[in-house]
Design an enzyme around this catalytic site. Structure first.
Site, PDB file in Angstrom:
ATOM      1  N   HIS A 199      -5.864 -11.049  -2.813  1.00  0.00           N
ATOM      2  CA  HIS A 199      -4.954 -12.207  -2.757  1.00  0.00           C
ATOM      3  C   HIS A 199      -5.672 -13.484  -2.298  1.00  0.00           C
ATOM      4  CE1 HIS A 199      -0.952 -10.930  -3.824  1.00  0.00           C
ATOM      5  NE2 HIS A 199      -0.897  -9.964  -2.929  1.00  0.00           N
ATOM      6  N   GLU A 256       1.004 -11.024  -7.981  1.00  0.00           N
ATOM      7  CA  GLU A 256       0.857  -9.591  -7.691  1.00  0.00           C
ATOM      8  C   GLU A 256       0.189  -8.790  -8.812  1.00  0.00           C
ATOM      9  OE1 GLU A 256       1.023  -8.509  -4.800  1.00  0.00           O
ATOM     10  OE2 GLU A 256       2.248  -9.999  -3.762  1.00  0.00           O
ATOM     11  N   HIS A 306      -6.347  -4.897  -1.613  1.00  0.00           N
ATOM     12  CA  HIS A 306      -5.284  -5.683  -2.248  1.00  0.00           C
ATOM     13  C   HIS A 306      -5.122  -7.042  -1.554  1.00  0.00           C
ATOM     14  CE1 HIS A 306      -1.311  -6.153  -4.307  1.00  0.00           C
ATOM     15  NE2 HIS A 306      -1.024  -6.819  -3.194  1.00  0.00           N
ATOM     16  N   GLU A 307      -5.027  -7.013  -0.232  1.00  0.00           N
ATOM     17  CA  GLU A 307      -4.814  -8.280   0.492  1.00  0.00           C
ATOM     18  C   GLU A 307      -6.038  -9.185   0.375  1.00  0.00           C
ATOM     19  OE1 GLU A 307      -1.828  -8.530   0.925  1.00  0.00           O
ATOM     20  OE2 GLU A 307      -1.279  -6.412   1.013  1.00  0.00           O
ATOM     21  N   TYR A 342       4.221  -6.255  -9.965  1.00  0.00           N
ATOM     22  CA  TYR A 342       2.934  -5.614  -9.689  1.00  0.00           C
ATOM     23  C   TYR A 342       2.437  -4.846 -10.917  1.00  0.00           C
ATOM     24  CZ  TYR A 342       3.842  -6.357  -4.676  1.00  0.00           C
ATOM     25  OH  TYR A 342       4.089  -6.907  -3.441  1.00  0.00           O
ATOM     26  N   MET A 347       0.156  -8.079   4.310  1.00  0.00           N
ATOM     27  CA  MET A 347       0.580  -9.426   3.921  1.00  0.00           C
ATOM     28  C   MET A 347      -0.640 -10.326   4.012  1.00  0.00           C
ATOM     29  SD  MET A 347       2.913 -11.511   2.925  1.00  0.00           S
ATOM     30  CE  MET A 347       2.383 -13.164   2.509  1.00  0.00           C
ATOM     31  N   GLU A 348      -0.901 -11.032   2.905  1.00  0.00           N
ATOM     32  CA  GLU A 348      -2.146 -11.762   2.728  1.00  0.00           C
ATOM     33  C   GLU A 348      -2.190 -13.101   3.456  1.00  0.00           C
ATOM     34  OE1 GLU A 348       0.257 -11.119   0.550  1.00  0.00           O
ATOM     35  OE2 GLU A 348       0.500 -12.678  -0.965  1.00  0.00           O
ATOM     36  N   ASP A 403      14.250 -11.455  -2.142  1.00  0.00           N
ATOM     37  CA  ASP A 403      14.173 -10.122  -1.516  1.00  0.00           C
ATOM     38  C   ASP A 403      14.925  -9.087  -2.345  1.00  0.00           C
ATOM     39  OD1 ASP A 403      12.646 -10.937   0.626  1.00  0.00           O
ATOM     40  OD2 ASP A 403      14.339 -11.215   1.984  1.00  0.00           O
TER      41      ASP A 403
HETATM   42  N1  BES Z   1       2.412 -10.206  -0.581  1.00  0.00           N
HETATM   43  C1  BES Z   1       2.722  -8.835  -0.610  1.00  0.00           C
HETATM   44  C2  BES Z   1       3.836  -8.459   0.314  1.00  0.00           C
HETATM   45  C3  BES Z   1       5.137  -9.190   0.044  1.00  0.00           C
HETATM   46  C4  BES Z   1       5.591  -9.375  -1.240  1.00  0.00           C
HETATM   47  C5  BES Z   1       5.862  -9.666   1.094  1.00  0.00           C
HETATM   48  C6  BES Z   1       6.775 -10.075  -1.459  1.00  0.00           C
HETATM   49  C7  BES Z   1       7.045 -10.341   0.872  1.00  0.00           C
HETATM   50  C8  BES Z   1       7.504 -10.549  -0.405  1.00  0.00           C
HETATM   51  C9  BES Z   1       1.505  -7.979  -0.294  1.00  0.00           C
HETATM   52  O1  BES Z   1       0.324  -8.476  -0.792  1.00  0.00           O
HETATM   53  C10 BES Z   1       1.684  -6.655  -0.971  1.00  0.00           C
HETATM   54  O2  BES Z   1       1.819  -6.650  -2.151  1.00  0.00           O
HETATM   55  N2  BES Z   1       1.649  -5.575  -0.218  1.00  0.00           N
HETATM   56  C11 BES Z   1       1.752  -4.245  -0.756  1.00  0.00           C
HETATM   57  C12 BES Z   1       0.361  -3.683  -0.899  1.00  0.00           C
HETATM   58  C13 BES Z   1       0.172  -2.710  -2.016  1.00  0.00           C
HETATM   59  C14 BES Z   1       0.638  -3.193  -3.351  1.00  0.00           C
HETATM   60  C15 BES Z   1      -1.263  -2.287  -2.088  1.00  0.00           C
HETATM   61  C16 BES Z   1       2.606  -3.442   0.199  1.00  0.00           C
HETATM   62  O3  BES Z   1       3.159  -4.025   1.143  1.00  0.00           O
HETATM   63  O4  BES Z   1       2.773  -2.255   0.023  1.00  0.00           O
HETATM   64 ZN    ZN Z   2       0.327  -8.303  -2.956  1.00  0.00          ZN
END
Ligand code: BES
Ligand code: ZN
Length: 721
Positions: free
Chosen positions: A338, A357, A334-335, A424, A309-310, A416
């Site tokens: 962001h 994303e 990835h983070e 993505y 989480m970024e 959610d």
């Molecule tokens: N910001 C997201 C995590 C997130 C998205 C939390 C929506 C709550 C709601 C984070 O940057 C993310 O995308 N994490 C991915 C990483 C992967 C795509 C490399 C994960 O958690 O797997």
């Molecule tokens: Zn992300």
């Protein structure tokens, strides 16, 4: 019918809240307007009339009661004079309780509005004490409050759930709309504010936040408490406010990067994330100078629900990345990405989430290609991990195709529930398509321009499109793209041609050989596998999963032979273990069940936990044990993960976190209508009522009226707290 019910219920809630009904009665914006839609439908705040610019937080972290207590102070600026700004409406949820409010230092009146089952309870603060407000005026609103132990952003871990086993631990996860459970706010990415915080914690604890720590201002109190102080000078949306408190240790990995974790984990984390500075430098080369000064990483306990989480200045990361060989560190890339796409340039609403994303996947893959020194790595991950994941998400949403559009309609939808790999990977696919039209150098130049133009701001799909067309001087190849289809068509986009054979063919050939020869392979072939990179092993397993889908499961003895050769069941690499476990579950292999149960109870990252529970539940051999295991371990998971798995398994999760048999009262893809949640499940429509006991009675009565009016409701469920 749902629509009629929705209008009725919304009108009822407006009437109860003493608000004009007209606003709720217009039809939803026509689909083609959504790209330019700047109105966030997932907040109950009046952020368009008056908007927070700076947030001050004072928190006491109480591990006895599992609550945060203190105040949140918003310095706000008036955008629309007159009636709209005669009050400031804040989002709250999960039982957060406000007990006093001050406006410009003087006590002010406030009241709770009508609760929405997903978006929480608005708290309406009267600003009339400061007189008539004009555009540009500033007001300071301070809300004194306490959170509930069940706040959906928080996981309060007892000592037994930490690596050290000695002290409790708290961490928050606010994206997308959980910040409102820990502080009253305008919980929309459309509002960006700077923030500062003072947090009081027990003496043994280290507290970390998504900001710059002001060490010279920290102090120890006489009563054995420690005060931590932070400042975040870059404006951020509420979902990026984050806190973690626990027994923590750290290691520096470069002048601006530090890794944090529980003491027994910190060395492993230091090694695993050792390339962070390198990632940052590649990201800077692709964009421009890093704006947040520090890039620290916190490796969380295993129940952290995401890969990463970024949170600005302090990425949160799952310990399932600790493979021991840095092979899963692309999540860190990835983070880091962001830091530009998401944190500097932010989606205006969650409907434009792919602008966070999709762009971040694009940057992440650019960074990784540079790390590997081979441009093919940009495509390899996209083709073999990204694309199958997109296919799965789209298949999983077959009953809700609207959520597979790049720009979905999130009216009355819990973000959610809408979460998937669509933003993505469909987002990435769009960017790749654009890059291929104009060529890589020109597109990389555009990326820099776009990020620079929108930094510190928010962006919609319409703005993204117009910036692109303007930058490329209305290039007809871009102008003529089917933009409406790109933004609104559900389902898979056209699969891009990825020419990754040079790197992927050994994995595919081995998978094919296993399929054809049922494992009767030369020893040489196996040696090769053991020497492969994690990505190549993942491609091998992905290819088997894909073939299972098309050609039926692999016979269990073949899987057993594969396991003897490659020792997959005991793999310490979570991505490999995950795919292997899914493959075995789909084949009905009993030998994997105990391992799968161990996997889902030893970590709570949703990417693994949700599909594993679903697959176990679906299988004949482990359906009952899956339910039993989840019920027994429900409190191990972060509230967000608990809620999602409960929904997946058809369980009902009460607001206090307890589980009941029977379908969840949350709406999946159906319409939440004002205070009444209505969904159609076959022919049944469920009505759910307010949390507040007094209002619940009223709404139940109205619910029954609604039933008579629409005449098609067969079941009414009534829940009172
Ligand atoms: N910001 C997201 C995590 C997130 C998205 C939390 C929506 C709550 C709601 C984070 O940057 C993310 O995308 N994490 C991915 C990483 C992967 C795509 C490399 C994960 O958690 O797997
Ligand atoms: Zn992300």
């Amino acid at each position: 019918m749902n629509r009629a019910l929705s209008i009725l219920a919304t009108t009822i809630s407006r009437l109860m809240a003493n608000e004009p009904a007209s606003a709720s009665l217009h039809s939803p914006a026509p689909v083609t307007d959504r790209a330019s839609n700047e109105k966030d439908l997932n907040t109950l705040s009046n952020y368009e009339a008056i908007k927070s610019q700076h947030l001050r937080l004072h928190w006491n972290v109480d591990f006895e009661r599992n609550v945060l207590e203190g105040w949140a102070e918003h310095t706000m600026v008036v955008l629309e004079p007159g009636a709209p700004a005669s009050r400031a409406i804040f989002d709250t949820s999960s039982g957060l309780s406000v007990h006093k409010v001050e406006v410009n230092g003087l006590e002010a009146s406030f009241h709770k509005g009508v609760s929405h089952p997903v978006f929480g309870t608005p708290v309406k603060v009267s600003l009339t004490t400061v007189g008539l407000l004009s555009k540009g005026d500033e007001v300071v609103v301070r809300l004194y409050y306490v959170t509930a132990p069940t706040a959906s952003a928080c996981q309060w871990l007892p000592p037994a759930q930490t690596a050290g086993q000695k002290f409790p631990y708290l961490f928050t996860q606010s994206q997308a709309i959980h910040a409102r459970s820990i502080f009253p706010c305008q919980d929309t990415p459309a509002v960006k504010m700077t923030y500062s915080a003072r947090v009081r914690v027990p003496h043994w604890a280290t507290a970390l936040m998504s900001a710059l720590r002001l060490e010279d201002k920290e102090f120890m109190e006489g009563d054995g408490h420690r005060m931590y102080v932070w400042d975040q000078p870059v404006p951020i949306p509420s979902y990026l406010v984050a806190l973690a408190v626990g027994e923590l240790d750290s290691r520096d990995i470069s002048p601006r990067c530090r890794v944090w974790a529980e003491p027994s984990v910190v060395e492993a984390a230091r090694f695993e994330f050792g390339q962070t500075e390198e990632f940052l430098q590649h990201a800077e080369a692709l964009t421009f100078e890093y704006a947040w000064k520090r890039y620290d990483l916190l490796c969380l306990p295993p129940s952290f629900p995401y890969g990463g989480m970024e949170n600005p200045c302090l990425t949160f990361a799952t310990p399932t990345l600790l493979a021991g060989d840095r092979s899963l560190a692309d999540v860190v890339a990835h983070e880091i990405a962001h830091s530009w796409t998401g944190n500097l340039v932010t989606n205006t609403t969650w409907e434009h989430f792919y602008l966070n994303e999709g762009w971040t996947m694009w940057l992440q893959r650019k960074i990784m290609a540079r790390i590997h020194g081979d441009p093919l790595f940009f495509y390899l991950d996209a083709e073999w991990l990204g694309w199958p994941h997109l296919e799965e998400s789209i298949a999983a949403f077959k009953d809700h195709p609207g959520l597979t559009a790049l720009v979905p309609d999130l009216k009355d939808v819990d973000p959610d529930d809408a979460f998937s790999s669509v933003p993505y990977e469909k987002g990435f696919t769009l960017l790749l398509r654009l890059e291929r039209i104009v060529g890589t150098p020109a597109f990389e130049k555009f990326a820099k321009h776009y990020i620079r133009l929108y930094k510190y701001k928010t962006v919609t799909s319409a703005q993204f499109k117009s910036t692109l067309l303007e930058h490329f001087e209305q290039d007809p190849r871009l102008v003529c793209l089917p933009w409406d289809e790109i933004f609104y068509a559900p389902g898979l986009p056209l699969k891009p041609a990825y020419d990754t054979a040079r790197l992927s063919s050994p994995s595919l050939a081995l998978a094919d050989a296993w399929y054809k020869n049922k494992g009767g392979l030369e020893a040489e072939a196996h040696k090769e596998f053991m020497a492969w990179s994690t990505l190549q092993k993942q491609i091998f397993l992905e290819s088997l999963l894909k073939r299972t889908e098309a050609e039926g499961p692999i016979p269990v003895p073949v899987l057993e032979a594969m396991d003897r050769e490659y020792r997959l069941t005991s793999s310490k690499n979570a991505e490999i273990r995950f795919r292997w476990t899914m493959l075995c579950l789909r084949a009905g292999a009993k030998f994997i069940v105990a391992n799968a149960l161990d996997f889902v109870t030893s970590q709570g990252r949703m990417k693994f936990t949700r599909p594993l529970y679903k697959e176990l539940y679906k299988s004949k051999m482990a359906s009952a044990v899956a339910l039993e295991t989840f019920k027994k371990n429900a409190m191990f998971y972060h509230p967000i993960c608990r809620k999602m798995v409960a929904t997946d398994l058809g369980l009902c999760l009460a607001p206090d976190g307890s589980l009941e048999e029977g379908p969840t009262s949350r709406v999946k893809g159906g319409a939440w209508a004002g205070d009444l949640g209505a969904r159609q499940k076959g022919k049944r429509t469920w009505l759910r009522v307010l949390r507040l006991p007094r209002e619940a009675v009223i709404v139940l009565g109205l619910g029954v009226t609604a039933m008579l009016v629409v005449g098609a409701v067969t079941v009414v469920r009534h829940k009172r707290k």
